[in-house]
Motif scaffolding. Structure first.
Motif, PDB file in Angstrom:
ATOM      1  N   THR B 196      33.963  -0.773   7.089  1.00  0.00           N
ATOM      2  CA  THR B 196      33.516   0.406   6.366  1.00  0.00           C
ATOM      3  C   THR B 196      32.238   0.949   7.011  1.00  0.00           C
ATOM      4  N   PHE B 197      32.189   2.256   7.239  1.00  0.00           N
ATOM      5  CA  PHE B 197      30.991   2.863   7.808  1.00  0.00           C
ATOM      6  C   PHE B 197      30.396   3.879   6.843  1.00  0.00           C
ATOM      7  N   ILE B 198      29.096   3.822   6.667  1.00  0.00           N
ATOM      8  CA  ILE B 198      28.413   4.921   5.987  1.00  0.00           C
ATOM      9  C   ILE B 198      27.281   5.346   6.894  1.00  0.00           C
ATOM     10  N   PHE B 199      27.281   6.596   7.299  1.00  0.00           N
ATOM     11  CA  PHE B 199      26.118   7.024   8.062  1.00  0.00           C
ATOM     12  C   PHE B 199      25.665   8.419   7.701  1.00  0.00           C
ATOM     13  N   SER B 200      24.424   8.660   8.039  1.00  0.00           N
ATOM     14  CA  SER B 200      23.845   9.951   7.690  1.00  0.00           C
ATOM     15  C   SER B 200      23.750  10.796   8.939  1.00  0.00           C
ATOM     16  N   SER B 201      23.798  12.083   8.755  1.00  0.00           N
ATOM     17  CA  SER B 201      23.657  12.964   9.916  1.00  0.00           C
ATOM     18  C   SER B 201      23.322  14.393   9.516  1.00  0.00           C
ATOM     19  N   HIS B 202      22.639  15.040  10.431  1.00  0.00           N
ATOM     20  CA  HIS B 202      22.393  16.478  10.343  1.00  0.00           C
ATOM     21  C   HIS B 202      23.447  17.252  11.118  1.00  0.00           C
ATOM     22  N   ASP B 203      24.079  16.521  12.035  1.00  0.00           N
ATOM     23  CA  ASP B 203      24.810  17.100  13.140  1.00  0.00           C
ATOM     24  C   ASP B 203      26.175  17.628  12.698  1.00  0.00           C
ATOM     25  N   LYS B 204      26.417  18.884  12.978  1.00  0.00           N
ATOM     26  CA  LYS B 204      27.660  19.514  12.533  1.00  0.00           C
ATOM     27  C   LYS B 204      28.881  18.805  13.117  1.00  0.00           C
ATOM     28  N   ASN B 205      28.803  18.432  14.412  1.00  0.00           N
ATOM     29  CA  ASN B 205      29.919  17.730  15.062  1.00  0.00           C
ATOM     30  C   ASN B 205      30.266  16.446  14.332  1.00  0.00           C
ATOM     31  N   VAL B 206      29.217  15.771  13.904  1.00  0.00           N
ATOM     32  CA  VAL B 206      29.427  14.501  13.218  1.00  0.00           C
ATOM     33  C   VAL B 206      30.058  14.759  11.851  1.00  0.00           C
ATOM     34  N   ILE B 207      29.477  15.738  11.175  1.00  0.00           N
ATOM     35  CA  ILE B 207      29.933  16.044   9.819  1.00  0.00           C
ATOM     36  C   ILE B 207      31.407  16.466   9.824  1.00  0.00           C
ATOM     37  N   ASP B 208      31.785  17.214  10.860  1.00  0.00           N
ATOM     38  CA  ASP B 208      33.167  17.669  10.970  1.00  0.00           C
ATOM     39  C   ASP B 208      34.148  16.517  11.097  1.00  0.00           C
ATOM     40  N   ARG B 209      33.679  15.426  11.665  1.00  0.00           N
ATOM     41  CA  ARG B 209      34.594  14.304  11.891  1.00  0.00           C
ATOM     42  C   ARG B 209      34.616  13.314  10.724  1.00  0.00           C
ATOM     43  N   ALA B 210      33.856  13.603   9.690  1.00  0.00           N
ATOM     44  CA  ALA B 210      33.795  12.683   8.561  1.00  0.00           C
ATOM     45  C   ALA B 210      35.132  12.609   7.852  1.00  0.00           C
ATOM     46  N   LYS B 211      35.516  11.370   7.440  1.00  0.00           N
ATOM     47  CA  LYS B 211      36.734  11.235   6.647  1.00  0.00           C
ATOM     48  C   LYS B 211      36.399  11.505   5.186  1.00  0.00           C
ATOM     49  N   ARG B 212      35.119  11.235   4.846  1.00  0.00           N
ATOM     50  CA  ARG B 212      34.655  11.612   3.513  1.00  0.00           C
ATOM     51  C   ARG B 212      33.221  12.084   3.683  1.00  0.00           C
ATOM     52  N   LEU B 213      32.900  13.199   3.096  1.00  0.00           N
ATOM     53  CA  LEU B 213      31.581  13.786   3.275  1.00  0.00           C
ATOM     54  C   LEU B 213      30.831  13.791   1.948  1.00  0.00           C
ATOM     55  N   ILE B 214      29.619  13.296   1.985  1.00  0.00           N
ATOM     56  CA  ILE B 214      28.767  13.350   0.800  1.00  0.00           C
ATOM     57  C   ILE B 214      27.569  14.206   1.144  1.00  0.00           C
ATOM     58  N   ILE B 215      27.364  15.246   0.369  1.00  0.00           N
ATOM     59  CA  ILE B 215      26.235  16.117   0.672  1.00  0.00           C
ATOM     60  C   ILE B 215      25.124  15.890  -0.334  1.00  0.00           C
ATOM     61  N   LEU B 216      23.948  15.550   0.206  1.00  0.00           N
ATOM     62  CA  LEU B 216      22.785  15.321  -0.650  1.00  0.00           C
ATOM     63  C   LEU B 216      21.924  16.568  -0.655  1.00  0.00           C
ATOM     64  N   LYS B 217      21.380  16.853  -1.840  1.00  0.00           N
ATOM     65  CA  LYS B 217      20.413  17.937  -1.903  1.00  0.00           C
ATOM     66  C   LYS B 217      19.383  17.575  -2.969  1.00  0.00           C
ATOM     67  N   ASP B 218      18.145  17.571  -2.572  1.00  0.00           N
ATOM     68  CA  ASP B 218      17.065  17.230  -3.498  1.00  0.00           C
ATOM     69  C   ASP B 218      17.331  15.945  -4.277  1.00  0.00           C
ATOM     70  N   GLY B 219      17.874  14.987  -3.606  1.00  0.00           N
ATOM     71  CA  GLY B 219      18.044  13.680  -4.232  1.00  0.00           C
ATOM     72  C   GLY B 219      19.236  13.580  -5.156  1.00  0.00           C
ATOM     73  N   THR B 220      20.121  14.556  -5.121  1.00  0.00           N
ATOM     74  CA  THR B 220      21.346  14.421  -5.907  1.00  0.00           C
ATOM     75  C   THR B 220      22.537  14.761  -5.031  1.00  0.00           C
ATOM     76  N   ILE B 221      23.711  14.272  -5.450  1.00  0.00           N
ATOM     77  CA  ILE B 221      24.927  14.568  -4.684  1.00  0.00           C
ATOM     78  C   ILE B 221      25.464  15.920  -5.133  1.00  0.00           C
ATOM     79  N   GLU B 222      25.683  16.758  -4.158  1.00  0.00           N
ATOM     80  CA  GLU B 222      26.160  18.097  -4.475  1.00  0.00           C
ATOM     81  C   GLU B 222      27.657  18.066  -4.734  1.00  0.00           C
TER      82      GLU B 222
END
Ligand code: ATP
Ligand code: MG
Lengths: 404, 224
Positions: B196-222
């Motif tokens: 299992t992998f969980i990683f953080s990124s700013h990078d659009k290329n990385v985000i595009d390849r995510a199998k599941r995307l979690i978006i954080l904003k101001d300390g909460t999940i959007e």
């Protein structure tokens, strides 16, 4: 692998590690050197005393040491002599007549110990013969006397001058005799040079009226380390009419002083050790703070705090061991030649001479002390790392990782 | 199968006495074999969240269950044991121990597990071969490029067969091609070994390849 890691971490900042190494080295060299010097000094103090008038063992009539009066002469010196001649531990002995008296020149007078000796015998137990700096050693001349340089200065006399010696006789009146100075000696102890004068035993016996008797046997043994058993042996053979004293019995102040000296050297070593500890604390702290991030990573990948702690201590330990080995080698390289040539401390020699040491010190290395230092220093280094290592593991890994 | 669950995670930092709400009530469930990217603007709490999930830091409030056990209650010692056995970490930079070579870095976590010398050498080499970084074995970190270092870091993170690998912006210091290779590698490990992998990124290329995307904003999940 932990060793590998510690080892490489040490060489990472070469300059810093070298500073620690050098301070450990210098500390050890100082300990080795100062130990050698103090040992040498103490031995010289002792040997000088022994070779002046104390010798290894002295035999008197029982009670003489407490009451050094003329009539306390040895009851049967021939008996003592035959015992000494049949004791293999005895290397040499000198029979002495002993009297406290006064020596007077035309201008001055001074209290002295008047030793009556057989010159050839005395030459084998004491350093007097080889300490003659002017004129000659005592010969067969019945009126000859040798005195110390300090005393000669005080009395304002020189070789060839006449002086008068006075002392209580056996009968209780004052005996006196005129002597001619044949030689002047200078030993390591200026105190001794002020006190002791030597004449032929026969002359003094006549002056004191004690027949052919002596007060003292001064004995040099083959092995002074065995002194206690030699003393017991002689006591058993001689019986209660005689008292047998070793140099340890006769120099209680010096022995005490030596013990004291040893203790003060230990304190000095502790101070050196403390300085080392602070040096190591400082360096290890720097090295720990530089690597906090790395420690954070190590913690993150699951290195236990205790292991990390050990690793840091290990680094200090390795530094201590290397420094000790290097310091020991340098210390010995420095000390061994000096042990042969001696260290000339003539600048301080006035005070040293009144101590009875002499101006040239020959360092003597005591294996025991060096062994202790060698064993201790790596642990001292570890002690110095305790606090820095503690600082390292107190951190939460996340702060360590974010630490820049 | 759920391996990780966060309940109402709150993290308040004190910044010179001023409270900073880095996380304000995060709920999250992660199943075995997932490949999750946490995205979000700078300061949104990505690093904070990953640190909490990896037990590198404690939440101010809330619970984290790893394989059913509440890790917020565990002691330091147990946590480092858990990290050693079950977790792998990849950081943005300065991941590797600078005085150890690539292979020694990989061996290190096996050494901590008490795996004997020859076994771990063999295993490290095999893994490096698999990841195509065998030729880096005897290089020190300062002799490797950033991309090479990160690949060695991936190898170190997975060598003990962890359940979960956490990576905080692993590609941030890499150019897009190198970043792509690193992502390939992690994806490969995810599919092949079911890590299992969980990683953080700013990078659009990385985000595009995510199998599941979690978006954080101001300390909460959007919410999507
Ligand atoms: N140790 C700390 N002390 C005080 N405030 C902190 C600390 N660490 C993080 N913060 C604050 O918490 C918030 C979330 O930080 P965090 O590092 O988790 O964000 P991030 O999403 O990882 O940002 P970035 O993309 O820049 O890495 C930020 O406002 C940050 O300033
Ligand atoms: Mg971050």
């Amino acid at each position: 692998m932990l060793f590998k890691l510690a080892w490489r971490n040490i060489w990472r900042n070469k300059r810093r590690s070298l500073i620690v190494l050098i301070s450990v080295m210098v500390g050890l060299i100082a300990i080795v050197f100062e130990d050698g010097l103090s040992n040498g000094m103490m031995r010289q103090m002792l040997f000088n005393q022994i070779s002046l008038d104390i010798s290894h063992v002295q035999i008197h009539k029982a009670g003489f040491n407490n009451n050094k009066i003329v009539k306390n002469y040895i009851p049967d010196y021939k008996h003592v002599e035959s015992i000494l001649n049949s004791t293999p531990d005895v290397e040499a002995y000198s029979k002495r007549v002993f009297a406290a008296g006064i020596l007077s020149s035309a201008s001055n007078s001074s209290g002295v110990i008047l030793y009556g000796i057989i010159p050839a015998e005395e030459a084998r137990v004491s350093v007097i013969k080889s300490s003659i700096v002017e004129g000659n050693y005592l010969g067969s001349d019945k009126r000859g006397i040798i005195i110390g340089k300090k005393l000669a200065e005080k009395l304002g006399v020189g070789v060839g001058d006449k002086i008068v010696a006075m002392a209580n006789t056996l009968k209780g009146d004052i005996g006196s005799d005129a002597f001619r100075i044949v030689g002047i000696f200078q030993t390591s102890s200026s105190e001794f040079d002020k006190m002791a004068v030597y004449v032929n035993a026969g002359t003094e016996q006549e002056m004191l009226g004690i027949g052919d008797n002596y007060h003292e046997f001064a004995i040099i043994t083959k092995d002074y380390n065995n002194i206690t058993s030699i003393k017991k042996n002689l006591e058993a053979k001689l019986g209660s009419k005689y008292e047998v004293f070793t140099y340890r019995d006769m120099l209680p102040m010096l022995i005490y002083q030596m013990d004291l000296y040893k203790e003060s050297m230990m304190i000095l070593n502790i101070i050196i050790g403390l300085a080392l500890i602070f040096g190591i604390v400082n360096t290890m702290l720097m090295s720990v703070f530089e690597r906090l991030r790395e420690f954070g990573v190590l913690m993150a990948i699951g290195m236990k705090n205790s292991r990390l702690y050990l690793m840091i201590l290990f680094e200090a330990f390795i530094l201590g061991v290397i420094g000790t080995i290097a310091g020991l080698i340098c210390g010995l390289l420095l000390d061994i030649p000096l042990a042969h040539s001696g260290i000339n401390l003539s600048i301080f020699s006035a005070s040293l001479e009144s101590f009875g040491v002499g101006a040239v010190i020959y360092p003597v290395l005591s294996l025991g002390n060096i062994f202790n230092a060698v064993l201790l220093i790596p642990f001292v280094a570890v002690i110095g790392a305790l606090y820095p290592a503690y600082k390292a593991i107190k951190l939460e890994p996340v702060y360590a990782i974010n630490y820049v | 199968m759920e391996i990780l669950k966060a309940e109402n995670l709150v993290k308040v930092y004190q910044d010179n006495g001023v409270p900073v709400n880095a996380l304000r009530g995060i709920n999250l469930s992660v199943s075995k074999g997932e490949y999750i990217v946490i995205a979000g603007p700078s300061g949104s709490g990505k690093t904070t969240l990953l640190n909490l999930l990896g037990a590198l830091d404690k939440p101010t409030e809330g619970k984290i269950y790893f394989e059913g056990e509440d890790i917020t209650l565990k002691e330091k010692k147990e946590l480092s044991k858990m990290r050693l056995h079950k977790l792998g970490f990849i950081f943005q930079a300065y991941n590797l121990i600078p005085v150890l070579t690539a292979i020694e870095n990989i061996e290190f976590s096996m050494m901590l597990l008490g795996i004997p010398d020859n076994v771990r050498k063999e295993k490290a080499l095999a893994l490096m071969d698999e990841l195509g970084i065998k030729e880096l074995a005897d290089k020190r970190p300062n002799e490797m490029s950033g991309g090479q270092q990160q690949r060695v870091a991936v190898a170190r993170a997975i060598v003990n067969n962890p359940t979960l690998v956490l990576a905080d912006e692993p590609t941030a210091n890499l150019d897009s091609v190198t970043a792509g290779h690193l992502l390939d590698l992690m994806e490969q490990m995810n599919t092949e070994k079911n890590i299992t992998f969980i990683f953080s990124s700013h990078d659009k290329n990385v985000i595009d390849r995510a199998k599941r995307l979690i978006i954080l904003k101001d300390g909460t999940i959007e919410k999507k």
